[in-house]
Design an enzyme around this catalytic site. Sequence first.
Site, PDB file in Angstrom:
ATOM      1  N   ASP A  16       6.653 -10.050  -4.391  1.00 29.28           N
ATOM      2  CA  ASP A  16       6.578  -9.083  -3.304  1.00 29.28           C
ATOM      3  C   ASP A  16       5.332  -8.223  -3.503  1.00 29.28           C
ATOM      4  O   ASP A  16       5.110  -7.685  -4.597  1.00 29.28           O
ATOM      5  CB  ASP A  16       7.831  -8.197  -3.294  1.00 29.28           C
ATOM      6  CG  ASP A  16       7.908  -7.334  -2.060  1.00 29.28           C
ATOM      7  OD1 ASP A  16       8.241  -7.877  -0.988  1.00 29.28           O
ATOM      8  OD2 ASP A  16       7.636  -6.124  -2.166  1.00 29.28           O
ATOM      9  N   ASN A  18      -0.292  -1.478   6.232  1.00 32.51           N
ATOM     10  CA  ASN A  18      -0.093  -1.517   7.682  1.00 32.51           C
ATOM     11  C   ASN A  18      -0.187  -0.121   8.296  1.00 32.51           C
ATOM     12  O   ASN A  18      -0.805   0.059   9.341  1.00 32.51           O
ATOM     13  CB  ASN A  18       1.268  -2.130   8.031  1.00 32.51           C
ATOM     14  CG  ASN A  18       1.246  -3.645   7.976  1.00 32.51           C
ATOM     15  OD1 ASN A  18       0.205  -4.276   8.075  1.00 32.51           O
ATOM     16  ND2 ASN A  18       2.420  -4.221   7.803  1.00 32.51           N
ATOM     17  N   ASP A  41      -2.293  -8.311   8.113  1.00 34.53           N
ATOM     18  CA  ASP A  41      -2.308  -9.769   8.264  1.00 34.53           C
ATOM     19  C   ASP A  41      -3.431 -10.393   7.440  1.00 34.53           C
ATOM     20  O   ASP A  41      -3.246 -11.416   6.785  1.00 34.53           O
ATOM     21  CB  ASP A  41      -2.473 -10.157   9.738  1.00 34.53           C
ATOM     22  CG  ASP A  41      -1.220  -9.885  10.562  1.00 34.53           C
ATOM     23  OD1 ASP A  41      -0.163  -9.543   9.982  1.00 34.53           O
ATOM     24  OD2 ASP A  41      -1.305 -10.010  11.806  1.00 34.53           O
ATOM     25  N   GLU A  79       6.158  -9.521   3.446  1.00 33.92           N
ATOM     26  CA  GLU A  79       5.164  -9.569   2.367  1.00 33.92           C
ATOM     27  C   GLU A  79       5.738 -10.208   1.105  1.00 33.92           C
ATOM     28  O   GLU A  79       5.256  -9.975   0.009  1.00 33.92           O
ATOM     29  CB  GLU A  79       4.620  -8.169   2.077  1.00 33.92           C
ATOM     30  CG  GLU A  79       5.602  -7.211   1.472  1.00 33.92           C
ATOM     31  CD  GLU A  79       6.488  -6.483   2.482  1.00 33.92           C
ATOM     32  OE1 GLU A  79       7.242  -5.601   2.042  1.00 33.92           O
ATOM     33  OE2 GLU A  79       6.452  -6.782   3.690  1.00 33.92           O
TER      34      GLU A  79
END
Length: 174
Positions: free
Chosen positions: A33, A41, A50, A76
């Site tokens: 992770d 973000n 992205d 993620e």
Amino acid sequence: MTDPLTGLRNRRYVRRHLEGVLRGTEAAILMLDVDRFKAINDSYGHAAGDAALREVAERLRAHVRAADVVARYGGEEFMVVLAGAQADYALGVADRLRAALGAEPIAVGHAHLPITASIGLAVAAPGTDAAKAIAAADAALYRAKARGRNRVEAAEAEDFDPPDGGTPGAADSA
């Protein structure tokens, strides 16, 4: 079978692959992770997030054997399945992946984003239920996050079969 953002295998594919592997041999499952991804973000926008995920995917793919399966598991989170791998080898791969992700920041536009990852590792014997193996790796991942992030934690025996009958790691928080 393929995640459209990263070009990696997707969750459905990797689960089926793991089930097949565990029918005949042992496997190491790495649940990875990206640490504090939401901040990317929130600070730089979803396009930057992205781009960061695509670069994470490339770094992962570049540091495993051709026979290993790397998949985007969700958001993620990524999974790597190492067929026939034993604990020592799998731990070395997990450390190599963690180091490769953190080695240099990811360039997104004018920003250089430092990336780290927490990794949970489970080695499952042949015949192990794939869902239990994934849950064990996930429980180890939650411990890695709880113990400071940017680290590898190995699953423990009770992670494969928690005493309360619940889902391993479910009570923990990221």
